[in-house]
Each structure stands twice: as C-alpha cells, then as structure tokens.
Design a protein around this motif. Structure first.
Motif, PDB file in Angstrom:
ATOM      1  N   LYS A 122       0.862  -1.189   0.000  1.00  0.00           N
ATOM      2  CA  LYS A 122       0.000   0.000   0.000  1.00  0.00           C
ATOM      3  C   LYS A 122       0.891   1.229   0.000  1.00  0.00           C
ATOM      4  O   LYS A 122       1.757   1.377   0.837  1.00  0.00           O
ATOM      5  CB  LYS A 122      -0.892  -0.001   1.226  1.00  0.00           C
ATOM      6  CG  LYS A 122      -1.919  -1.089   1.200  1.00  0.00           C
ATOM      7  CD  LYS A 122      -2.870  -0.968   2.366  1.00  0.00           C
ATOM      8  CE  LYS A 122      -3.888  -2.080   2.319  1.00  0.00           C
ATOM      9  NZ  LYS A 122      -4.815  -2.004   3.439  1.00  0.00           N
ATOM     10  N   ARG A 123       0.671   2.104  -0.933  1.00  0.00           N
ATOM     11  CA  ARG A 123       1.444   3.331  -1.019  1.00  0.00           C
ATOM     12  C   ARG A 123       0.682   4.433  -0.314  1.00  0.00           C
ATOM     13  O   ARG A 123      -0.550   4.523  -0.448  1.00  0.00           O
ATOM     14  CB  ARG A 123       1.663   3.710  -2.471  1.00  0.00           C
ATOM     15  CG  ARG A 123       2.490   2.675  -3.206  1.00  0.00           C
ATOM     16  CD  ARG A 123       2.725   3.105  -4.611  1.00  0.00           C
ATOM     17  NE  ARG A 123       3.416   2.034  -5.331  1.00  0.00           N
ATOM     18  CZ  ARG A 123       3.349   1.870  -6.619  1.00  0.00           C
ATOM     19  NH1 ARG A 123       2.646   2.687  -7.348  1.00  0.00           N
ATOM     20  NH2 ARG A 123       4.006   0.886  -7.181  1.00  0.00           N
ATOM     21  N   PRO A 124       1.359   5.262   0.384  1.00  0.00           N
ATOM     22  CA  PRO A 124       0.655   6.364   1.053  1.00  0.00           C
ATOM     23  C   PRO A 124       0.163   7.356   0.002  1.00  0.00           C
ATOM     24  O   PRO A 124       0.835   7.645  -0.978  1.00  0.00           O
ATOM     25  CB  PRO A 124       1.701   6.974   1.967  1.00  0.00           C
ATOM     26  CG  PRO A 124       3.010   6.514   1.453  1.00  0.00           C
ATOM     27  CD  PRO A 124       2.772   5.243   0.715  1.00  0.00           C
ATOM     28  N   THR A 125      -0.994   7.877   0.227  1.00  0.00           N
ATOM     29  CA  THR A 125      -1.557   8.851  -0.690  1.00  0.00           C
ATOM     30  C   THR A 125      -1.178  10.245  -0.224  1.00  0.00           C
ATOM     31  O   THR A 125      -1.101  10.510   0.984  1.00  0.00           O
ATOM     32  CB  THR A 125      -3.084   8.717  -0.781  1.00  0.00           C
ATOM     33  OG1 THR A 125      -3.623   8.897   0.505  1.00  0.00           O
ATOM     34  CG2 THR A 125      -3.461   7.351  -1.305  1.00  0.00           C
ATOM     35  N   THR A 126      -0.922  11.111  -1.140  1.00  0.00           N
ATOM     36  CA  THR A 126      -0.595  12.491  -0.787  1.00  0.00           C
ATOM     37  C   THR A 126      -1.742  13.381  -1.185  1.00  0.00           C
ATOM     38  O   THR A 126      -2.390  13.181  -2.220  1.00  0.00           O
ATOM     39  CB  THR A 126       0.684  12.945  -1.532  1.00  0.00           C
ATOM     40  OG1 THR A 126       0.453  12.838  -2.922  1.00  0.00           O
ATOM     41  CG2 THR A 126       1.872  12.084  -1.140  1.00  0.00           C
ATOM     42  N   ARG A 127      -1.952  14.366  -0.346  1.00  0.00           N
ATOM     43  CA  ARG A 127      -3.009  15.317  -0.638  1.00  0.00           C
ATOM     44  C   ARG A 127      -2.361  16.657  -0.979  1.00  0.00           C
ATOM     45  O   ARG A 127      -1.442  17.095  -0.298  1.00  0.00           O
ATOM     46  CB  ARG A 127      -3.938  15.490   0.541  1.00  0.00           C
ATOM     47  CG  ARG A 127      -4.667  14.209   0.825  1.00  0.00           C
ATOM     48  CD  ARG A 127      -5.690  14.419   1.867  1.00  0.00           C
ATOM     49  NE  ARG A 127      -6.330  13.142   2.148  1.00  0.00           N
ATOM     50  CZ  ARG A 127      -7.262  13.013   3.023  1.00  0.00           C
ATOM     51  NH1 ARG A 127      -7.665  14.025   3.735  1.00  0.00           N
ATOM     52  NH2 ARG A 127      -7.815  11.843   3.210  1.00  0.00           N
TER      53      ARG A 127
END
Length: 113
Positions: A107-112
């Motif tokens: 799972k890759r972290p999502t960036t906002r």
C-alpha cells in the motif's frame, strides 16, 4: 288522383321495393357464400390440426422410446455434476490466487495537495 296516377305511384313504389329486394338478395347470396367458404376453411384447418396433433404425439412417443431412459438420464446428470464440481474447484483456486495477489500488494501512502 286519377286511377292512372295512383297506378303510376304504386308501380313506382313496387319498382323501388323490387330493386331494394334485388340488392338485398345479392348481398345475402354473398354472405351465404362467404359463410360456406369460412366453414370449409375451418373444417380443413381442424383436420390439419388433428393430423399435426397425431404426428406430434407419434414423435413424442418415438423420442421417449429411443432417446430418453433412466440410465441415460443418470449418466448425463453425473457428467453435468462432475463438470460443475470441476468449475467450482477452478473458481476456488482462482479466488485463492487473487487473494494472495491482493495480500502481497504494497500500500502506497496517498498524498493530498
């Protein structure tokens, strides 16, 4: 009114009623002819339907005698059930593979932004 005038009026009405009766007689003749033709066609259709019904009954009997038996039905049912179990096993194996692929994904972290 004189006798000749009275006779002319009576003859005029008799001529009109005779013409109307003649027209009615022709119409009745055509209606009777159409009824006779309709009855004849209905009788022919009933005879043909009876013939088709007898042919269908004979065909059903032939099929029942030649192609369908309890043993044949049992063999066919067994073949179908084996095929269903084979498909079920393949689906279970495929589900396990998909589960492993999903579990192993990172799972890759999502960036906002």
């Amino acid at each position: 009114m004189t006798a000749t005038q009275l006779m002319a009026v009576v003859m005029f009405f008799m001529a009109i009623s005779g013409a109307l009766w003649g027209v009615w007689w022709r119409i009745e003749g055509r209606v009777d002819r159409a009824k006779a033709e309709a009855v004849q066609k209905a009788t022919e259709a009933a005879v043909e339907a009876a013939s088709v019904r007898a042919d269908l009954a004979a065909h059903r009997l032939h099929v029942a005698e030649q192609y369908v038996s309890k043993q044949g039905l049992r063999e066919t049912t067994d073949q179908i059930m084996e095929a269903i179990h084979g498909v079920k096993a393949a689906v279970d194996h495929m589900t396990a593979r998909v589960d492993r692929i999903v579990e192993n994904q990172v799972k890759r972290p999502t960036t906002r932004t």
